[in-house]
Design a protein around this motif. Structure first.
Motif: not given
Length: 133
Positions: A23-27, A36-38, A40, A131-132
């Motif tokens: 899962k990658m999350s947005f900075k 915000n978001g992510n 998968n 993404t981070e």
């Protein structure tokens, strides 16, 4: 002893599933601080990567400064090339948007840009989210 073996087996299976679905999350962005978001990422049986991008509180592109017409999602691949995944259209009270895409290469980074035109082949506008690792 059986309980320890079963517990170990369950933990190994859960770890394997978790490793396959990063899962990658947005900075947080200064251009859209509420957004915000992510993402998968899963590998399918054909060894392709399926990506599900989910974003919340993404302001309409016409409300940005300067105003834009659309949001596009891009993927940086492991060879540093960039592939367009698709377009995001925020809607509803919470301004949510989602996108499902498939890629052959493993994604290294996912980013969202605000663009004047959805037909472009390379990112040209401001990067709104990234993404981070």
């Amino acid at each position: 002893m059986k309980l320890i073996s079963k517990t170990t087996l369950i933990l190994c299976v859960l770890t394997a599933f978790n490793a396959c679905t990063p899962k990658m999350s947005f900075k947080t962005s200064s251009l859209a601080p509420a957004a915000n978001g992510n993402v998968n990422v899963k590998k399918d049986r054909n060894k392709n990567y399926t990506l599900k991008v989910s974003v919340r509180n993404l302001a309409e592109p016409k409300n940005l400064t300067p105003a834009k017409n659309t949001y596009l999602v891009w993927m940086k691949q492991n060879d540093n090339s960039v592939k367009k995944l698709g377009q995001l259209n925020p809607s509803g009270k919470s301004l949510t948007a989602s996108l499902n895409a498939t890629a052959v290469a493993k994604p290294e980074e996912i980013f969202v840009t605000a663009e004047d035109n959805s037909d472009i082949l390379y990112p040209a506008g401001q990067t709104i989210l990234t993404t981070e690792k």
